[in-house]
Design an enzyme around this catalytic site. Structure first.
Site, PDB file in Angstrom:
ATOM      1  N   HIS A 131       0.826  -1.211   0.000  1.00 17.36           N
ATOM      2  CA  HIS A 131       0.000   0.000   0.000  1.00 17.36           C
ATOM      3  C   HIS A 131       0.860   1.262   0.000  1.00 17.36           C
ATOM      4  O   HIS A 131       2.046   1.237   0.353  1.00 17.36           O
ATOM      5  CB  HIS A 131      -0.930   0.003   1.219  1.00 17.36           C
ATOM      6  CG  HIS A 131      -0.188   0.039   2.521  1.00 17.36           C
ATOM      7  ND1 HIS A 131       0.334   1.201   3.061  1.00 17.36           N
ATOM      8  CD2 HIS A 131       0.159  -0.951   3.381  1.00 17.36           C
ATOM      9  CE1 HIS A 131       0.951   0.933   4.194  1.00 17.36           C
ATOM     10  NE2 HIS A 131       0.870  -0.371   4.412  1.00 17.36           N
ATOM     11  N   GLU A 175      -2.160  -6.839   7.453  1.00 15.33           N
ATOM     12  CA  GLU A 175      -0.848  -6.670   8.065  1.00 15.33           C
ATOM     13  C   GLU A 175      -0.702  -7.579   9.285  1.00 15.33           C
ATOM     14  O   GLU A 175      -1.696  -8.041   9.857  1.00 15.33           O
ATOM     15  CB  GLU A 175      -0.649  -5.197   8.468  1.00 15.33           C
ATOM     16  CG  GLU A 175       0.699  -4.853   9.087  1.00 15.33           C
ATOM     17  CD  GLU A 175       1.904  -5.230   8.234  1.00 15.33           C
ATOM     18  OE1 GLU A 175       2.058  -6.429   7.891  1.00 15.33           O
ATOM     19  OE2 GLU A 175       2.727  -4.352   7.936  1.00 15.33           O
TER      20      GLU A 175
END
Length: 272
Positions: free
Chosen positions: A13, A91
């Site tokens: 990202h 994550e």
């Protein structure tokens, strides 16, 4: 024996305010992209604009959703593609360290007498658990592509799959991996699929460790040991070619074309 091959493009990202301030977000802190992060996503999208993706997966956190959207917006072929949001791509969970400075995690690790990288904060995931999630997602993806290739009987129609390869070769240094597009050797079929995955730094590092350590992924000669273990920069781009031989219950062979590529960021300046 028949082969099924697919391309896997993995992108981290874009930058968030907390990335810049070195604060751990993990799963519990769901920051949006910063202004720089949106610019990085657009730059990654422009870099990938000619690649024909057949599947798009993203972590279900805000920073990855916004990055995926920014990438697809610039695409010539995939603007309207449905994105599958998958919590397996989230994550690493940092437990009590989420929302706290990376320096605090280092201090916690030191107090526990451990290396920061190997340290698991209370309530966090171990590296082995993150790697298991990576393996889990990768195996799910392989099964999906094999099942679809089977249903399509992809071998009867080589042309569309070749165009996937050709579109990749315009953007990436495919070299020897792109047999069908570069010569008429019929033993290597075109790509059955081209998959985009948008995820996170620590997660990707563990997924790549699975591909390299467990699946003995071959690496580009130019890749140094330190690059291999470093975390991808924001919107860093990695490409793998995954290859299955039909009817054999074996692990796929995986080839890394590039890891944590960031040349698309050359024009993107930090916004103050």
């Amino acid at each position: 024996s028949m082969m099924t091959r697919f391309a896997l493009t993995v992108v981290r990202h874009g930058e968030t305010r907390f990335n810049k301030e070195k604060i751990l977000q993990g799963q519990g802190v769901d920051e949006p992209l910063s202004e720089t992060g949106f610019k990085q996503a657009a730059a990654a999208g422009i870099f990938l604009k000619n690649v024909k993706f057949t599947h798009v997966f993203s972590s279900d956190l805000t920073r990855t959703k916004q990055t995926t959207c920014g990438i697809l917006e610039k695409s010539k072929f995939c603007k309207d593609m449905a994105v599958k949001y998958d919590s397996r791509l989230r994550e690493r969970k940092y437990g009590v360290a989420e929302g706290r400075a990376l320096s605090e995690l280092r201090a916690m690790a030191k107090a526990a007498g451990e290396e920061c990288l190997m340290f698991t904060p209370p309530g966090g995931e171990t590296l082995a658990q993150v790697k298991m999630r990576g393996k889990d997602f990768f195996e799910f993806l392989c099964q999906l592509i094999l099942k679809e290739a089977d249903e399509k009987g992809q071998f009867s129609q080589g042309a569309p799959s070749n165009s996937l390869e050709t579109s990749l070769a315009k953007t990436f240094p495919l070299g020897k991996t792109c047999a069908p597009a570069c010569n008429s050797d019929s033993s290597a079929p075109g790509l059955a699929a081209s998959v985009l995955v948008v995820s996170h730094g620590a997660y990707m590092r563990n997924l790549f460790d699975y591909l390299v350590t467990d699946l003995k992924c071959s690496l580009p000669a130019s890749l140094s040991r330190s690059e291999l273990v470093s975390v991808s920069p924001n919107t860093g781009i990695s490409l793998f070619i995954v290859n299955f031989e039909e009817g054999r219950e074996v692990q796929p062979t995986v080839q890394c074309v590039c890891m944590n590529l960031q040349e698309h960021l050359n024009g993107v300046t930090e916004t103050r």
